[in-house]
Design an enzyme around this catalytic site. Structure first.
Site, PDB file in Angstrom:
ATOM      1  CB  SER A   7      24.175   1.292 -10.910  1.00 17.38           C
ATOM      2  OG  SER A   7      24.279   0.190 -11.801  1.00 17.38           O
ATOM      3  CG  ASP A  67      26.158  -3.090 -14.147  1.00 13.21           C
ATOM      4  OD1 ASP A  67      24.982  -3.091 -14.557  1.00 13.21           O
ATOM      5  OD2 ASP A  67      26.866  -4.127 -14.059  1.00 13.21           O
ATOM      6  CG  HIS A  74      19.805  -6.784 -19.168  1.00 15.43           C
ATOM      7  ND1 HIS A  74      19.345  -7.084 -17.908  1.00 15.43           N
ATOM      8  CD2 HIS A  74      21.141  -6.642 -19.030  1.00 15.43           C
ATOM      9  CE1 HIS A  74      20.343  -7.136 -17.059  1.00 15.43           C
ATOM     10  NE2 HIS A  74      21.456  -6.870 -17.719  1.00 15.43           N
ATOM     11  CG  ASP A 134      26.173   5.653 -41.580  1.00 12.39           C
ATOM     12  OD1 ASP A 134      24.971   5.802 -41.870  1.00 12.39           O
ATOM     13  OD2 ASP A 134      27.098   5.705 -42.422  1.00 12.39           O
ATOM     14  CE1 TYR A 190      23.001  12.070 -37.995  1.00  4.16           C
ATOM     15  CE2 TYR A 190      22.278  12.063 -40.296  1.00  4.16           C
ATOM     16  CZ  TYR A 190      21.989  11.969 -38.950  1.00  4.16           C
ATOM     17  OH  TYR A 190      20.709  11.761 -38.529  1.00  4.16           O
TER      18      TYR A 190
HETATM   19  O1  LIG Z   1      22.819  -6.490 -15.476  1.00  4.37           O
HETATM   20  C1  LIG Z   1      22.815  -6.137 -14.310  1.00  4.37           C
HETATM   21  C2  LIG Z   1      24.059  -6.159 -13.546  1.00  4.37           C
HETATM   22  O2  LIG Z   1      25.160  -6.304 -14.450  1.00  4.37           O
HETATM   23  C3  LIG Z   1      21.569  -5.566 -13.654  1.00  4.37           C
HETATM   24  O3  LIG Z   1      21.560  -5.763 -12.352  1.00  4.37           O
HETATM   25  C4  LIG Z   1      21.460  -4.119 -14.151  1.00  4.37           C
HETATM   26  O4  LIG Z   1      20.892  -4.241 -15.416  1.00  4.37           O
HETATM   27  C5  LIG Z   1      20.626  -3.201 -13.287  1.00  4.37           C
HETATM   28  O5  LIG Z   1      21.241  -3.055 -12.061  1.00  4.37           O
HETATM   29  P1  LIG Z   1      21.109  -1.684 -11.222  1.00  4.37           P
HETATM   30  O6  LIG Z   1      19.635  -1.414 -10.971  1.00  4.37           O
HETATM   31  O7  LIG Z   1      21.730  -0.571 -12.038  1.00  4.37           O
HETATM   32  O8  LIG Z   1      21.860  -1.994  -9.954  1.00  4.37           O
END
Ligand SMILES: O=C(CO)[C@@H](O)[C@@H](O)COP(=O)(O)O
Length: 237
Positions: free
Chosen positions: A89, A91, A112, A135, A229
């Site tokens: 990823s 990130d 997002h 909560d 909970y």
């Molecule tokens: O928001 C970003 C990077 O911060 C997007 O590219 C992310 O949601 C998805 O990227 P990846 O597919 O995980 O590389």
């Protein structure tokens, strides 16, 4: 390239985290938190300086335990392991930074999701005006600094904002929510709940002025939810 050899116990833990992280990505689509290949889930491997994260830009339909990517806590892919032929990823550096600096965190999620991103676009924290926030988040959901992807800056912003904070969610300015948890499932729950409360409070504010919950009530609600909970075996208990 030499492949790392893990003990049978660590290998079993890796396989379990691969299965959990792969399956949890379908919760992001199930709750409408991402479109296309956006978002990502990672999970720390218990007992090892390792975590598992999704491959970058791969369709959610194609995600599976064997194409999850195993990384060390610097975000370096462990060569010779399942999935290591793909890029992790985008990130990954942010997730790795969180795991290095917040040892209590076992899972990290980024989405997002629409309403949470709208609050992030305004650089506005979500005020704690509904008991569901008290909560789950123990108060307002904070905004983190504006940070460009590509180095440790997003991860640093997450850690600086959430360290010592009750919230498991941060709205990274002009970008969107990152959430943390005891494990990957706990972080995914926080991602689901931050979008739910972002939507509710958005509509509430459109209809009229918001009424804050007194701090003593927030404290009481948070304590009950975190410690009473659900079931005794739950990750947050
Ligand atoms: O928001 C970003 C990077 O911060 C997007 O590219 C992310 O949601 C998805 O990227 P990846 O597919 O995980 O590389």
């Amino acid at each position: 390239m030499k492949r790392s050899v893990f003990t049978a116990e660590i290998e079993a833990a890796i396989q379990q985290v691969r299965a959990d992280v792969a399956a949890l990505h379908s919760e992001l689509t199930r709750y409408g938190l991402i479109v296309w290949t956006g978002g990502n889930v990672s999970g720390r491997v218990p007992g090892a300086d390792l975590f598992v994260i999704k491959p970058s830009g791969v369709s959610y339909d194609d995600l599976a335990p064997d194409n999850m990517i195993l990384c060390d806590l610097d975000g370096t892919v462990i060569a010779g392991t399942a999935g290591s032929d793909r890029s992790p990823s985008s990130d990954t550096a942010a997730h790795a930074y969180v795991y290095r600096h917040m040892p209590e965190v076992g899972g990290v999620v980024h989405t997002h999701s629409t309403f949470a991103v709208a609050w992030a676009a305004r650089n506005e924290e979500i005020p704690c005006v509904i008991t569901a926030m008290a909560d789950e988040f123990g108060g307002p959901i904070p905004v983190g600094p504006f940070a460009i992807i590509g180095d440790d800056s997003i991860g640093r912003g997450i850690v600086e904002t959430l360290s010592g904070h009750r919230s498991r969610a941060v709205l990274m300015a002009n970008h969107g929510p990152f959430t943390i948890g005891k494990d990957a499932k706990d972080a995914v729950k926080a991602a689901v709940m931050v979008e739910d409360v972002a939507r509710t409070v958005h509509y509430a504010r459109e209809a009229g002025p918001l009424v804050p919950i007194p701090q003593q009530a927030i404290d009481s609600l948070f304590d009950r939810y975190q410690n009473v909970y659900g079931q005794s075996g739950d990750a947050r208990r």
